[in-house]
Design a protein around this motif. Sequence first.
Motif: not given
Length: 290
Positions: A93-96, A105-111, A113-114, A135-141
Amino acid sequence: MNFGETIRKIRKDKNFTQKELSEGILTRSHLSQIETNNYYPSYDKFFLLLNRLNVIFEEFLFVQNDQKMLFNQQIRSEISEAANLNDTEKLKNLAVTANDLYDKTDNITYYHYMLICKALISYNISHTVNDEMIEFVTPIKEYLFGMDNWYLYELKLFNNIIYALTVEEALLFARTSLKRLGNFQYFLEFRHIEQHIYTNLSTLCLEHRDFQAAKNFAEIAIEKSTKYTLVYEKVCSELNHAIAIINLGEDGNAYEVIRKNMLIIEYLEFDNLHEHFSSFLKKYEIEVDI
């Protein structure tokens, strides 16, 4: 509530006169103008006022927002709670929610978090690091590698993705994060971030069967959780330590430690956490009579 009204409300709530609050910082007339939004202080004056009122900036924003938590802080807190309890449904639910907010918002913080939610969901399904999680964490890395310096936000991001890193990547990031973390030792969040880094590093090393490193990190994690009286964190750290000890052939009282802490988790009805460590014990063929 606007800026000046917030200053005035906190001052009156704490029984400060304008003279008492302003003395040595700015003139009383300037404070009066601030409270009517006819004058805005410099940053240094503003934080001196907050310091005299014994209010931190986050608390000031909370009051200004009519005592409602800023939503990005609220969702971050909810993700942390869901992660601690391995609550997959809540994470979905939080991911959605985070994805919807990112679209709006285009706020990278929410990206971020997702992505964290999706990575945790993927991990909870198999209780092991998998390609989808990585794969999910690669953009954060990639985001973290692009930072010249880390602040608390980046340190918390690192904490959330440790599981999906290689041991070499995690140790490289850890050297950066722990060195940087010392600058924030007087912040309230410091204790949890520091302790969680060591617990998560020990978990990662267990995943990669580097049991000596897992033992070493878990020992530090136990020390930090004891120092800061973090009970939940101590239970997790002691379980990691006991699993590492058994795999190193240094049993000692490791089985009793596992039994005791699994009973604590069961008593507290942390069902998802119990399932997580039950799977961990099964993975390493550790049988304990509980």
